[in-house]
Enzyme design. Structure first.
Site, PDB file in Angstrom:
ATOM      1  N   HIS A   1      13.689  15.844  42.048  1.00 46.16           N
ATOM      2  CA  HIS A   1      12.232  15.824  41.896  1.00 46.16           C
ATOM      3  C   HIS A   1      11.793  16.265  40.494  1.00 46.16           C
ATOM      4  O   HIS A   1      10.623  16.094  40.134  1.00 46.16           O
ATOM      5  CB  HIS A   1      11.563  16.700  42.969  1.00 46.16           C
ATOM      6  CG  HIS A   1      11.638  18.169  42.707  1.00 46.16           C
ATOM      7  ND1 HIS A   1      12.622  18.976  43.242  1.00 46.16           N
ATOM      8  CD2 HIS A   1      10.865  18.993  41.965  1.00 46.16           C
ATOM      9  CE1 HIS A   1      12.437  20.223  42.865  1.00 46.16           C
ATOM     10  NE2 HIS A   1      11.377  20.256  42.080  1.00 46.16           N
TER      11      HIS A   1
ATOM     12  N   ASP B   1      17.767  15.458  47.215  1.00 45.83           N
ATOM     13  CA  ASP B   1      17.118  15.941  45.993  1.00 45.83           C
ATOM     14  C   ASP B   1      18.105  16.388  44.909  1.00 45.83           C
ATOM     15  O   ASP B   1      17.917  17.421  44.295  1.00 45.83           O
ATOM     16  CB  ASP B   1      16.156  17.085  46.321  1.00 45.83           C
ATOM     17  CG  ASP B   1      15.203  17.389  45.161  1.00 45.83           C
ATOM     18  OD1 ASP B   1      14.599  16.442  44.647  1.00 45.83           O
ATOM     19  OD2 ASP B   1      15.081  18.562  44.780  1.00 45.83           O
TER      20      ASP B   1
ATOM     21  N   SER C   1      13.315  25.213  40.119  1.00 45.35           N
ATOM     22  CA  SER C   1      13.785  23.966  40.728  1.00 45.35           C
ATOM     23  C   SER C   1      15.072  23.495  40.072  1.00 45.35           C
ATOM     24  O   SER C   1      15.200  23.495  38.851  1.00 45.35           O
ATOM     25  CB  SER C   1      12.721  22.873  40.585  1.00 45.35           C
ATOM     26  OG  SER C   1      11.641  23.100  41.441  1.00 45.35           O
TER      27      SER C   1
END
Length: 726
Positions: free
Chosen positions: A311, A366, A450
């Site tokens: 992402h 992801d 992230s």
């Protein structure tokens, strides 16, 4: 006297009178030259009756000396002086003042408005943005100034200004540097220099994206042999204006710096020094940042594979823009929840790699796997993380190393079981493709984290951060794309991990990490961490790098007292293996031990750290500490606690009778001394509970007599409002 930038200067007059001068850091306006930087130079008078002053431009100085009573111009000479060249040898010795270098000024941006828009944009699963791109079309043919240097090189320079920027970075969409050519970026005062970027940075994608340089102005400089001038291909497409302050947004104060250790009360961090070195903050498109990590492959050849979250948006077209900063961490331990921990750090950004190629990505779990254009910077002390593609989630300690809010590197711990689930779900699902961490016991994660790795207790990656609700001040969950799901991914090389991390299809599902140093010369004991029940021996398989040029002599340092060490063969040939046996373990008390394995061929050498845990018997049944035996008024979902020992797993049972024929709840493989009940008990009822341990020596016994407790008079039912909203 000394000068911070330029060192002492002695002016010698013809008659032998000396004046010792030093540069002052003060910046003064030079009369008559609008916008020209000048520097005052202060001197110490060595001859009574004289004073002096010096006006200094960026390339020239005028020295004026005067008598106390009668001002006399003793000397007024304009001499060529390139201060920047003296401050850093990478900067060209040019006779052209910086004031005469052409300037490209970017359109004005409103930092406050950009910050407000960015804070509004942010949310779970959204990578932070710190810069706004100015799209330009700049090349040596259209901008800047060429000149010929006395060494036969051609020099091209251009000043770039974006007023109000906290830092600048550049995106060259065409970069082909001929032999013996180089490019650097530097600040106008010459104190910060990036580069040189050379023909070694020529890549198939023909792009070069630079790290950030503080301030709102920089100079681009190319030096190239004059006969190669026409071979240079250079086009600047993006000037990225930092409106937020790269790494200036402080992360939450509950976070723990990776520099912390036993001296600071955080001995737990010392166990993870190796895997800390696998993690980097990554910048891409000159504007965004996430966290990522180096990952080992079955060939263990230090191929520069780098993983992050899908992402984050590093597609095939974006991959060349990647800049990884290594060892971006604070220099001191800021204690969690202190004002310092909630403030800005001082981590350096001068150790980096630029550029990458997309190898695989997969949205459902992801992940994105990149391969860096070049080997990892040799000054990074890099570590390639190991991994587990096994079909289960960790049931005890997990570790996350990350850059929260793009801040200096931090480390977080969770000691409770994780489970397989769907993205951002708190409900287990064996068919899910994520691992849920229900909360963090130490630290947390934030935007910018992230893509950071989740390690199991064996220091193997089991997932990378997708998103979640965790933050300082709450006990909410985080969700990690599951490495097991990513292993097979979408079933093709461009959407799964196995083709890249197990290129020879060996079928392995776990792999330990490896330091970059071991890819050149290594002496490695495997498995590096072991457990044993005395008096059993500890046996390591010792692998020797094939890069040694002669037989390798092995030795052991820091051997625990009473222990013996024996090599099956010593010395050993390069590229071969032998065994190391540690005997007489009965002489050791129960606990953790470490030693160092050394090897040398007389020229090159290497060492590795080996660890082992010794137990001498099965664990005794722990004495419960909560609820205490005979306690009353206990809640219907009690928290059970007992003293725990290292390297021990525990089983717990709760029953309605002393014989444990009616077991209400049970749990196994518990690694900490507490457990929260998942079964709601009945009010005003008596229950029995017990705990036993298991270690390398075997399964311990249940206590002879279980503990009892009685629940309180508590009624649990849903409350239904009849007058909503209120």
């Amino acid at each position: 006297m000394t000068s911070k930038a330029f060192g002492p200067r002695v002016v010698l007059w013809p008659n032998g009178v000396k004046f010792l001068c030093r540069f002052s850091p003060r910046i003064l306006p030079l009369p008559g030259r609008q916008g020209l930087n000048s520097t005052s130079i202060e001197g110490r008078k060595l001859l009574p009756g004289f004073a002096h002053s010096i006006l200094q431009s960026s390339n020239h100085a005028i020295l004026i000396f005067s008598m106390k009573k009668l001002t006399t111009l003793l000397f007024a000479a304009l001499y060529s002086l390139t201060l920047l060249a003296q401050s850093d040898p990478r900067i060209a010795r040019s006779k052209t003042p910086l004031a005469d270098v052409p300037v490209a000024v970017m359109p004005q941006l409103d930092n406050d408005a950009l910050i407000a828009a960015e804070l509004e944009r942010r949310g779970p699963g959204i990578p932070p943005k710190f810069a706004e791109a100015h799209e330009v079309s700049i090349s040596p043919a259209t901008h800047g100034r060429w000149e010929l240097l006395s060494n036969g090189n051609a020099l091209w320079r251009l000043r770039i200004v974006s007023h109000g920027a906290k830092s600048l970075n550049l995106g060259f969409t065409k970069y082909l540097m001929p032999a013996r050519g180089s490019l650097i970026l530097y600040s106008p005062d010459g104190q910060t220099v990036l580069g040189p970027f050379t023909p070694a940075d020529n890549e198939e994608h023909e792009q070069l994206w630079t790290p950030v340089l503080p301030g709102d102005e920089l100079l681009v400089e190319v030096q190239i042999p004059a006969f190669q001038q026409s071979a240079l291909q250079l086009e600047l497409k993006y000037v990225n204006h930092d409106f937020m302050g790269f790494a200036e947004i402080a992360s939450g104060s509950c976070n723990l710096d990776v520099i912390c250790g036993s001296a600071d009360g955080w001995a737990i961090v010392d166990q993870y020094r190796d895997i800390i070195q696998s993690v980097a903050i990554m910048q891409y498109q000159g504007a965004f940042n996430c966290t990522g990590f180096l990952v080992n492959n079955a060939r263990q050849d230090c191929a520069p594979y780098f993983m992050t979250a899908n992402h984050c948006g590093v597609t095939a077209g974006v991959a060349p823009t990647l800049v990884n900063y290594w060892n971006f961490e604070n220099s001191t331990c800021r204690q969690p929840n202190s004002p310092a921990s909630g403030g800005n750090g001082n981590g350096p950004l001068n150790n980096f790699n630029t550029g990458s190629i997309l190898r695989a990505n997969y949205g459902p779990s992801d992940f994105t796997l990149l391969e860096l254009d070049d080997p990892v910077n040799e000054n990074a002390d890099a570590f390639f993380a190991g991994w587990s593609a096994e079909d289960f989630a960790p049931t005890d300690t997990v570790i996350c190393i990350h850059h929260p809010s793009g801040d200096e590197k931090r480390i977080s711990f969770e000691f409770q079981p994780t489970f397989v689930a769907d993205y951002n779900s708190t409900t287990p699902n064996p068919n899910g493709n994520h691992i849920t961490v229900m909360d963090w016991d130490i630290g947390t994660t934030e935007g910018g984290s992230s893509g950071s790795p989740l390690f199991n207790r064996e220091k193997q990656v089991v997932g990378q951060l997708h998103g979640g609700l965790a933050a300082c001040g709450n006990n909410l969950q985080d969700s990690y794309g599951w490495f097991h799901s990513s292993w097979e991914g979408g079933g093709a090389p461009n959407n799964r991990l196995k083709d890249w991390l197990d290129p020879d299809n060996t079928g392995i599902t776990t792999l330990d990490g490896r330091s970059a140093q071991q890819c050149s010369f290594f002496v490695e004991g495997s498995p590096a961490t072991q457990s044993l029940c005395a008096p059993a021996d500890v046996v390591y398989s010792v692998n020797i790098s094939a890069n040694f040029t002669a037989n390798v002599t092995l030795s052991v340092a820091n051997l625990p007292a009473g222990l013996t060490a024996t090599f099956a063969n010593n010395p050993v040939a390069p590229g071969s293996t032998t065994t190391l046996t540690l005997g007489n373990t009965a002489a050791l008390a129960e606990g953790n031990y470490s030693l160092t394995l050394n090897g040398t061929d007389g020229t090159a050498s290497n060492s590795s750290n080996l660890q082992f845990f010794v137990a001498s018997q099965t664990p005794a049944a722990p004495v419960p500490s909560s609820p205490l035996d005979g306690a009353a008024g206990i809640g219907l979902t009690p928290i059970f606690a007992w003293p725990a020992s290292p390297n021990t797993k525990y089983s717990l049972e709760v029953a309605a009778d002393a014989a444990f024929t009616n077991i209400i709840e049970s749990a196994t493989n518990l690694t900490t001394g507490n457990y929260t009940s998942t079964v709601q008990l009945t009010a005003l009822s008596t229950y029995y509970w017990r705990v036993r341990g298991e270690n390398i020596c075997g399964l311990g016994q249940w206590p002879g007599t279980p503990s009892t407790f009685t629940t309180g008079s508590v009624t649990c039912a849903p409350a239904i409002s009849t007058n909503v909203p209120q």
